[in-house]
Structure formats: structure tokens, C-alpha cells
Design a protein around this motif. Structure first.
Motif: not given
Length: 147
Positions: A41-46, A92-100, A113-126
Motif C-alpha cells: 500500500e505504501a509503494a502503490k502508484q496509479t 511494454i512491461s510484464i506484471l503479476i496481478a493479484d488473484e482478485k 491500475a494501482d501498481v506496486s513494483g511488478l504487482y497489480i493491486v487494483g484496476v479501474r476502467g478509464i
């Protein structure tokens, strides 16, 4: 004392010891998971990204950097991870998504998308909301719904 009661008492003591051990091990694992979640949560960026492809792949076939693969635990290397290939800006990046989040991510569409490093934490539609896919019916529900 009867030999049967001695055996039952020994089994009971072992089960109680195992339950106590699992309780403390579970509390320790939960505390560790909460710390990791706080770091994410601390490293999360949109960021806005164009999702090119999404698949479940083993870690070695995912195309992630070798350093990431080397740092992963041994058990994690064999499991299939939700991998998302996306274009973030010109790169072009390769990321790991959260299961949810993995099921909600649309392919060939732009999302925020809310991305923390290589990890996708959340997604919203534009443009509007994202479509949530219907859950698959279980084996028994399919059988009983046909009747």
C-alpha cells in the motif's frame, strides 16, 4: 491403566500440541502478511496502461526478469501465476496481478491500475466501469440445474 487408554491419551496430547503449534504459526504468518500488505500500500502508484495479454503461466515461462525468478521461493516457481503483459507509456512491461484483480482486467483495453513494483493491486476502467465476468458453475450445480 488399560493400554488402549494410554494410546488414546498420547494421541490426544499430540493433537493438542499440534493445534497449539498451528495457532501460533498462523498468528505469525498473519502478522507477516499484514506487514507485506502495508508495504504494498505504501509503494502503490496509479498508472494508465493498455493491457495487451493476460495468462496464467509458470514463473519460469512468464518472461519476468531473472532476478525476480531467483528471489521467488522454490514452491512458487512451479505454480502458475496471473501474468499481465501491458504497455505503460512507450514501454511494454510484464506484471503479476493479484488473484482478485486478474479476472476483472480486460484484454486489449486501456485501464487505470494501482501498481506496486511488478504487482497489480487494483484496476479501474478509464471510460466507465469494468465488466465483471460471471463465475463458473460448479460440477454439482451444473448437474442439478439441468434437471
Amino acid at each position: 491403566m488399560n493400554p488402549v487408554t494410554i494410546v488414546l491419551l498420547v494421541i490426544l496430547v499430540v493433537l493438542i500440541g499440534a493445534a497449539i503449534g498451528l495457532y501460533f504459526w498462523g498468528k505469525k504468518a498473519q502478522k507477516k502478511q499484514e506487514e507485506q500488505q502495508a508495504q504494498i500500500e505504501a509503494a502503490k502508484q496509479t498508472v494508465s496502461m493498455l493491457v495487451i495479454d493476460k495468462k496464467r503461466l509458470p514463473l519460469k515461462e512468464s518472461g519476468l526478469p531473472q532476478m525476480v525468478i531467483d528471489q521467488a521461493p522454490k514452491l512458487m516457481r512451479r505454480t502458475k501465476l496471473p501474468i499481465v503483459k501491458a504497455k505503460i507509456g512507450p514501454k511494454i512491461s510484464i506484471l503479476i496481478a493479484d488473484e482478485k484483480v486478474f479476472e476483472v482486467i480486460p484484454v486489449k483495453k486501456e485501464v487505470k491500475a494501482d501498481v506496486s513494483g511488478l504487482y497489480i493491486v487494483g484496476v479501474r476502467g478509464i471510460r466507465g466501469h469494468l465488466e465483471t465476468p460471471q463465475k463458473k458453475k460448479g460440477f454439482f450445480k451444473r448437474i442439478f440445474s439441468k434437471k
